[in-house]
Enzyme design. Structure first.
Site, PDB file in Angstrom:
ATOM      1  N   GLY A 268      -1.345  79.360  95.897  1.00 36.88           N
ATOM      2  CA  GLY A 268      -0.700  80.499  96.532  1.00 36.88           C
ATOM      3  C   GLY A 268       0.799  80.501  96.308  1.00 36.88           C
ATOM      4  O   GLY A 268       1.372  79.589  95.698  1.00 36.88           O
ATOM      5  N   VAL A 269       1.448  81.526  96.843  1.00 38.32           N
ATOM      6  CA  VAL A 269       2.891  81.702  96.670  1.00 38.32           C
ATOM      7  C   VAL A 269       3.637  80.849  97.692  1.00 38.32           C
ATOM      8  O   VAL A 269       3.231  80.737  98.843  1.00 38.32           O
ATOM      9  CB  VAL A 269       3.260  83.187  96.837  1.00 38.32           C
ATOM     10  CG1 VAL A 269       4.763  83.374  96.788  1.00 38.32           C
ATOM     11  CG2 VAL A 269       2.576  84.008  95.758  1.00 38.32           C
ATOM     12  N   GLY A 270       4.745  80.237  97.277  1.00 37.60           N
ATOM     13  CA  GLY A 270       5.585  79.537  98.238  1.00 37.60           C
ATOM     14  C   GLY A 270       6.008  78.159  97.792  1.00 37.60           C
ATOM     15  O   GLY A 270       5.524  77.613  96.797  1.00 37.60           O
ATOM     16  N   ASN A 271       6.931  77.582  98.563  1.00 35.90           N
ATOM     17  CA  ASN A 271       7.523  76.302  98.198  1.00 35.90           C
ATOM     18  C   ASN A 271       6.526  75.148  98.273  1.00 35.90           C
ATOM     19  O   ASN A 271       6.575  74.222  97.464  1.00 35.90           O
ATOM     20  CB  ASN A 271       8.721  76.007  99.110  1.00 35.90           C
ATOM     21  CG  ASN A 271       9.856  76.971  98.862  1.00 35.90           C
ATOM     22  OD1 ASN A 271       9.988  77.516  97.774  1.00 35.90           O
ATOM     23  ND2 ASN A 271      10.672  77.201  99.876  1.00 35.90           N
ATOM     24  N   GLU A 293      -3.660  83.665  90.782  1.00 40.38           N
ATOM     25  CA  GLU A 293      -3.126  85.031  90.830  1.00 40.38           C
ATOM     26  C   GLU A 293      -1.723  85.115  90.241  1.00 40.38           C
ATOM     27  O   GLU A 293      -1.398  86.048  89.521  1.00 40.38           O
ATOM     28  CB  GLU A 293      -3.065  85.518  92.282  1.00 40.38           C
ATOM     29  CG  GLU A 293      -4.364  85.403  93.021  1.00 40.38           C
ATOM     30  CD  GLU A 293      -4.132  85.212  94.494  1.00 40.38           C
ATOM     31  OE1 GLU A 293      -4.406  86.154  95.244  1.00 40.38           O
ATOM     32  OE2 GLU A 293      -3.675  84.131  94.895  1.00 40.38           O
ATOM     33  N   GLY A 387      -4.750  86.961  98.253  1.00 42.12           N
ATOM     34  CA  GLY A 387      -5.979  86.547  97.583  1.00 42.12           C
ATOM     35  C   GLY A 387      -6.577  85.275  98.150  1.00 42.12           C
ATOM     36  O   GLY A 387      -7.554  84.753  97.599  1.00 42.12           O
ATOM     37  N   LYS A 407       9.794  76.711 113.717  1.00 44.57           N
ATOM     38  CA  LYS A 407      10.873  77.077 114.641  1.00 44.57           C
ATOM     39  C   LYS A 407      11.442  75.835 115.340  1.00 44.57           C
ATOM     40  O   LYS A 407      11.571  75.775 116.573  1.00 44.57           O
ATOM     41  CB  LYS A 407      10.394  78.091 115.681  1.00 44.57           C
ATOM     42  CG  LYS A 407       9.897  79.403 115.118  1.00 44.57           C
ATOM     43  CD  LYS A 407      11.020  80.232 114.524  1.00 44.57           C
ATOM     44  CE  LYS A 407      10.519  81.583 114.039  1.00 44.57           C
ATOM     45  NZ  LYS A 407      11.593  82.387 113.412  1.00 44.57           N
TER      46      LYS A 407
END
Length: 503
Positions: A268-271, A293, A387, A407
């Site tokens: 997936g997308v991200g760090n 993807e 996705g 947080k």
């Protein structure tokens, strides 16, 4: 740009962006290109937003139903949302302006699995598509289109839309020609046939998009890069999550459940996802493949170093530095990357056949393994399911990753009950935080709860989760999935009212 627009009929339709945008009327359903910040139209949306603002100033209503591949960029989603010009939007989105208006109730938003969008359109579930606005990198002599940095749902929008506006972007690399694989073999039930793809690098279609010339209402020349953020340096939390996953993969190899080259990766997308990929490279893995993807900087680096030998995706979502690396080594990447329509990149049949290892982020998990990927406190949408569901349900392994808190510790990402469920316990194999990894395969709900609490929860929340679980078991009398319903979402309520889940 004559070398980019080689077909005379397309050249005859050249016009400024505002003239093209003038052909988009209020109430239309418009399919636009764009997938995770790549390959979206750069000029027409801004001109369209200006028309919308002028109409609203006159007291006229001007809104569209907007369909895309996934998230786009501020120049598209942000401008149209700010202009008050979106009535309905699907699927995935990530723009702050758009998100705010969705959560204010000003825009209707349908979150949907990315692999289902094209077939929903073909089934007629989304209604008639009036206009498509698609970015391409060039038009060939015979009128076929060289796709841009994303394919997404472009094939479907071009096929189904009554009218089409094409943006030809000279900023996109010439070397994209030949990197795409557009499959035209799908059909509607009951006439479907198996898709003939058995390896991530297989080519089963053609390199170009087709377009009926009679649909062309305008061609707009642009020269602008995709606007994507820089790849953030990997932090200690991400490295620890990556380390747990890499060690788990080594364990699976020792147990004979995975080979040394693993199985096709979906990331997936991200760090965190990027950190996992880099962890695989640093961990000595090689000869890998990807069926995913989005190709981000982390995966591009693995392709550059031949850690990944073949990668299939629907978009190149690269930082400015990643784009430089891509352009500087185009021939190397062209031999290893295939960009497909998202109805293929996210197709459940192919994911199941290839046995993908899915690695996706989440907002929170509960003690029984249910996952919330999309909402804050059950009500406010963040981005969307994307996705992740396509791969979680059909993959060989379904891994979900997150830091154990958010947080500054005010939120526990492991909770008694998720406030919104995107992936049920039935579709989740592995949960990983920086604290550790929980392998949920073959376990009952109560067995999963003990493992998730012990391995994944932050130490400051672990005793509270253990206390909740023990009391739930006692009060339920040994029920299959014990809960204290009066307390199950109390942590979320405390956060909303007091700013911390536990005070």
């Amino acid at each position: 740009m004559t070398d980019r627009i080689r077909h005379p009929h397309f050249r005859s339709k050249l016009m400024p962006a505002d003239q093209a945008a003038a052909q988009i009327m209020p109430g239309m359903t418009v399919g636009m290109s764009g997938f995770t910040g790549a390959g979206y139209p750069k000029e027409v949306p801004a001109a369209l937003a200006s028309r919308m603002e002028q109409a609203h100033a006159r007291g006229s209503d001007f809104k569209l139903r907007l369909l895309t591949g996934a998230s786009t960029a501020p120049e598209l989603d942000g401008e149209l949302a700010k202009a008050g010009g979106i009535d309905f939007r699907l699927p995935y989105q990530s723009d702050p302006e758009l998100r705010a208006r969705i959560n204010q109730g000003k825009i209707e938003y349908m979150d949907i699995h990315l692999g289902q969008v094209a077939q929903y359109a073909w089934f007629g579930f989304l209604g008639k598509i009036d206009m498509a606005v698609i970015e391409v990198s060039a038009v060939l002599d015979d009128g076929r289109l060289i796709p841009s940095t994303s394919v997404g749902n472009n094939k479907t929008w071009l096929d189904l839309a009554d009218k089409v506006i094409v943006e030809v972007n000279a900023e996109q690399p010439d070397g994209l020609d030949g990197m795409h694989d557009i499959y035209y073999g799908t059909a509607l039930p009951p006439h479907r046939k198996p898709i003939p793809l058995v390896k991530p690098g297989d080519r089963i279609g053609e390199p170009y998009l087709r377009l009926d010339p009679s649909k062309i209402m305008g061609v707009v020349e642009t020269r602008a890069p995709d606007r994507l953020g820089r790849f953030a340096p990997t932090d200690e939390t991400s490295r620890r999550i990556a380390g747990h996953l890499v060690e788990f993969f080594r364990h699976e190899i020792r147990q004979g459940r995975l080979g040394e080259h693993l199985l096709p990766l979906q990331s997936g997308v991200g760090n965190i996802a990027n950190a996992v990929l880099l962890g695989l490279r640093d961990g000595g893995f090689e000869g890998l493949t990807a069926f995913t993807e989005v190709i981000q900087d982390g995966m591009l680096d693995l392709i550059r170093t031949n850690t990944i030998l073949a990668a299939s995706a629907t978009a190149l979502s690269l930082s400015p530095e990643g784009i430089q690396q891509f352009v500087g080594n185009l021939e190397h990447y062209r031999r290893r990357i295939v960009l497909r329509p998202q109805e293929i990149s996210n197709h459940a049949e192919l994911i199941r056949r290839l046995g993908c290892i899915a690695i996706n982020g989440m907002v929170e998990a509960d003690i029984y393994g249910n996952i919330n990927s999309t909402h804050v406190a059950g009500t406010s949408i963040i981005n969307g399911i994307g996705g992740s569901g396509d791969f979680a349900r059909s993959g060989f392994l379904s891994c979900f990753v997150t830091p154990s808190t958010a947080k500054d510790g005010a939120i526990s990402c492991i909770t008694p009950m998720v406030s919104h469920t995107d992936h049920t316990e039935h579709d989740v194999s592995i949960i990983v935080t920086e604290q550790g990894l929980a392998d949920l395969r073959g376990l009952s709900p109560k067995q999963r709860a003990r493992l998730i609490i012990d391995n994944c929860a932050h130490p400051s929340y672990r005793p509270l989760l253990q206390d909740y679980f023990l009391r739930a078991c006692h009060q339920s009398g040994g029920k299959h999935t014990p809960h204290v319903l009066s307390e199950a979402l109390a942590w979320h309520q405390r956060y909303l009212t007091r700013g911390r889940m536990v005070v």
